[in-house]
Motif scaffolding. Structure first.
Motif, PDB file in Angstrom:
ATOM      1  N   ARG A  48       0.835  -1.202   0.000  1.00  0.00           N
ATOM      2  CA  ARG A  48       0.000   0.000   0.000  1.00  0.00           C
ATOM      3  C   ARG A  48       0.870   1.251   0.000  1.00  0.00           C
ATOM      4  O   ARG A  48       2.048   1.214   0.339  1.00  0.00           O
ATOM      5  CB  ARG A  48      -0.959   0.016   1.179  1.00  0.00           C
ATOM      6  CG  ARG A  48      -0.304   0.118   2.522  1.00  0.00           C
ATOM      7  CD  ARG A  48      -1.336  -0.021   3.658  1.00  0.00           C
ATOM      8  NE  ARG A  48      -0.678  -0.045   4.932  1.00  0.00           N
ATOM      9  CZ  ARG A  48      -0.201  -1.116   5.538  1.00  0.00           C
ATOM     10  NH1 ARG A  48      -0.311  -2.288   4.967  1.00  0.00           N
ATOM     11  NH2 ARG A  48       0.385  -1.040   6.709  1.00  0.00           N
ATOM     12  N   GLU A  50       0.560   4.996   1.791  1.00  0.00           N
ATOM     13  CA  GLU A  50      -0.143   5.751   2.827  1.00  0.00           C
ATOM     14  C   GLU A  50       0.372   7.178   2.831  1.00  0.00           C
ATOM     15  O   GLU A  50       1.585   7.401   2.822  1.00  0.00           O
ATOM     16  CB  GLU A  50       0.108   5.155   4.211  1.00  0.00           C
ATOM     17  CG  GLU A  50      -0.254   3.702   4.345  1.00  0.00           C
ATOM     18  CD  GLU A  50       0.209   3.089   5.646  1.00  0.00           C
ATOM     19  OE1 GLU A  50      -0.389   2.079   6.043  1.00  0.00           O
ATOM     20  OE2 GLU A  50       1.164   3.606   6.269  1.00  0.00           O
ATOM     21  N   THR A  51      -0.552   8.142   2.851  1.00  0.00           N
ATOM     22  CA  THR A  51      -0.162   9.546   2.922  1.00  0.00           C
ATOM     23  C   THR A  51      -0.957  10.216   4.029  1.00  0.00           C
ATOM     24  O   THR A  51      -2.181  10.130   4.065  1.00  0.00           O
ATOM     25  CB  THR A  51      -0.424  10.273   1.587  1.00  0.00           C
ATOM     26  OG1 THR A  51       0.288   9.595   0.554  1.00  0.00           O
ATOM     27  CG2 THR A  51       0.053  11.716   1.652  1.00  0.00           C
ATOM     28  N   ASP A  52      -0.249  10.854   4.951  1.00  0.00           N
ATOM     29  CA  ASP A  52      -0.870  11.612   6.039  1.00  0.00           C
ATOM     30  C   ASP A  52      -0.602  13.092   5.835  1.00  0.00           C
ATOM     31  O   ASP A  52       0.532  13.485   5.537  1.00  0.00           O
ATOM     32  CB  ASP A  52      -0.285  11.210   7.405  1.00  0.00           C
ATOM     33  CG  ASP A  52      -0.567   9.771   7.775  1.00  0.00           C
ATOM     34  OD1 ASP A  52      -1.558   9.204   7.265  1.00  0.00           O
ATOM     35  OD2 ASP A  52       0.198   9.211   8.574  1.00  0.00           O
ATOM     36  N   GLN A  68      -5.972  11.411   6.003  1.00  0.00           N
ATOM     37  CA  GLN A  68      -5.205  10.219   5.627  1.00  0.00           C
ATOM     38  C   GLN A  68      -5.713   9.700   4.293  1.00  0.00           C
ATOM     39  O   GLN A  68      -6.919   9.749   4.022  1.00  0.00           O
ATOM     40  CB  GLN A  68      -5.356   9.115   6.672  1.00  0.00           C
ATOM     41  CG  GLN A  68      -4.726   9.457   7.998  1.00  0.00           C
ATOM     42  CD  GLN A  68      -4.910   8.336   9.008  1.00  0.00           C
ATOM     43  OE1 GLN A  68      -6.007   7.808   9.159  1.00  0.00           O
ATOM     44  NE2 GLN A  68      -3.845   7.991   9.690  1.00  0.00           N
ATOM     45  N   ASN A  69      -4.793   9.224   3.474  1.00  0.00           N
ATOM     46  CA  ASN A  69      -5.123   8.642   2.187  1.00  0.00           C
ATOM     47  C   ASN A  69      -4.346   7.332   2.049  1.00  0.00           C
ATOM     48  O   ASN A  69      -3.137   7.306   2.302  1.00  0.00           O
ATOM     49  CB  ASN A  69      -4.750   9.597   1.049  1.00  0.00           C
ATOM     50  CG  ASN A  69      -5.174   9.075  -0.294  1.00  0.00           C
ATOM     51  OD1 ASN A  69      -6.293   8.626  -0.472  1.00  0.00           O
ATOM     52  ND2 ASN A  69      -4.261   9.125  -1.259  1.00  0.00           N
ATOM     53  N   THR A  70      -5.046   6.256   1.694  1.00  0.00           N
ATOM     54  CA  THR A  70      -4.390   4.962   1.521  1.00  0.00           C
ATOM     55  C   THR A  70      -4.779   4.384   0.167  1.00  0.00           C
ATOM     56  O   THR A  70      -5.959   4.371  -0.194  1.00  0.00           O
ATOM     57  CB  THR A  70      -4.805   3.968   2.630  1.00  0.00           C
ATOM     58  OG1 THR A  70      -4.452   4.509   3.898  1.00  0.00           O
ATOM     59  CG2 THR A  70      -4.109   2.626   2.456  1.00  0.00           C
ATOM     60  N   LEU A  72      -4.434   0.847  -1.701  1.00  0.00           N
ATOM     61  CA  LEU A  72      -4.063  -0.558  -1.559  1.00  0.00           C
ATOM     62  C   LEU A  72      -3.508  -1.065  -2.883  1.00  0.00           C
ATOM     63  O   LEU A  72      -3.949  -0.654  -3.948  1.00  0.00           O
ATOM     64  CB  LEU A  72      -5.272  -1.389  -1.135  1.00  0.00           C
ATOM     65  CG  LEU A  72      -5.901  -1.002   0.199  1.00  0.00           C
ATOM     66  CD1 LEU A  72      -7.142  -1.830   0.464  1.00  0.00           C
ATOM     67  CD2 LEU A  72      -4.909  -1.143   1.333  1.00  0.00           C
ATOM     68  N   THR A 108       4.528  10.450   3.339  1.00  0.00           N
ATOM     69  CA  THR A 108       4.118   9.355   2.477  1.00  0.00           C
ATOM     70  C   THR A 108       4.971   8.130   2.775  1.00  0.00           C
ATOM     71  O   THR A 108       6.191   8.232   2.869  1.00  0.00           O
ATOM     72  CB  THR A 108       4.269   9.749   0.996  1.00  0.00           C
ATOM     73  OG1 THR A 108       3.502  10.939   0.761  1.00  0.00           O
ATOM     74  CG2 THR A 108       3.790   8.645   0.080  1.00  0.00           C
ATOM     75  N   ARG A 109       4.289   6.982   2.941  1.00  0.00           N
ATOM     76  CA  ARG A 109       4.977   5.725   3.190  1.00  0.00           C
ATOM     77  C   ARG A 109       4.596   4.717   2.108  1.00  0.00           C
ATOM     78  O   ARG A 109       3.405   4.547   1.804  1.00  0.00           O
ATOM     79  CB  ARG A 109       4.588   5.154   4.558  1.00  0.00           C
ATOM     80  CG  ARG A 109       5.152   5.924   5.724  1.00  0.00           C
ATOM     81  CD  ARG A 109       4.596   5.451   7.060  1.00  0.00           C
ATOM     82  NE  ARG A 109       3.148   5.544   7.160  1.00  0.00           N
ATOM     83  CZ  ARG A 109       2.467   6.683   7.331  1.00  0.00           C
ATOM     84  NH1 ARG A 109       3.102   7.825   7.408  1.00  0.00           N
ATOM     85  NH2 ARG A 109       1.151   6.683   7.420  1.00  0.00           N
ATOM     86  N   ASN A 117       9.539  -0.199   4.713  1.00  0.00           N
ATOM     87  CA  ASN A 117       8.861   1.026   4.277  1.00  0.00           C
ATOM     88  C   ASN A 117       9.854   1.960   3.603  1.00  0.00           C
ATOM     89  O   ASN A 117      11.019   2.009   3.981  1.00  0.00           O
ATOM     90  CB  ASN A 117       8.256   1.771   5.460  1.00  0.00           C
ATOM     91  CG  ASN A 117       7.135   1.030   6.129  1.00  0.00           C
ATOM     92  OD1 ASN A 117       6.632   0.044   5.620  1.00  0.00           O
ATOM     93  ND2 ASN A 117       6.730   1.499   7.276  1.00  0.00           N
TER      94      ASN A 117
END
Length: 128
Positions: A48, A50-52, A68-70, A72, A108-109, A117
């Motif tokens: 995935r 992930e962005t915070d 938060q935005n993910t 998948l 962003t991860r 990560n």
């Protein structure tokens, strides 16, 4: 085998970079950009993105997650592969402007199946 082991420590792993269309926005604006992924030394399975959206208030000495935005994923990044994924996020009208004591950034991860990560930080400003 050695390259796979090094990727577990983040050396030669796939990298992610969130590239924003600009660095200054107003409350209510839609922030647009792209995730730029660059494959590492070996093939890796993506889990995935992930962005915070973080707001840091200096006198509280901590950050708050505002959004938060993910995304998948079950795809695989080949060695040295280049990939681009579109990004957008609407800012709330209620966010205070950036100042000496208030700042904003995206963290962003890129998360892989093996738990490693890749992390990217992008600061921006909210204007009055």
């Amino acid at each position: 085998m050695f390259n796979k082991l090094m990727c577990r420590f983040g050396i030669g792993a796939t990298k992610i970079d969130l590239v924003l269309n600009k660095k200054e926005f107003r409350p209510g604006d839609v922030i647009k950009g792209e995730y730029e992924l660059t494959g590492g030394r070996v093939e890796q399975k993506l889990k995935r993105i992930e962005t915070d959206l973080l707001q840091y208030v200096q006198n509280r000495d901590r950050s708050s997650v505002l959004h938060q935005n993910t995304i998948l994923s079950s795809s695989t990044m080949k060695a040295n592969e280049q990939r681009t994924i579109h990004f957008s996020c609407r800012l709330s009208d209620s966010f205070p402007p950036s100042s000496d004591t208030v700042s904003y950034k995206f963290v962003t991860r890129l998360v892989f199946d093996d738990g490693v990560n890749s992390v990217d930080h992008d600061e921006f400003q909210i204007l009055v």
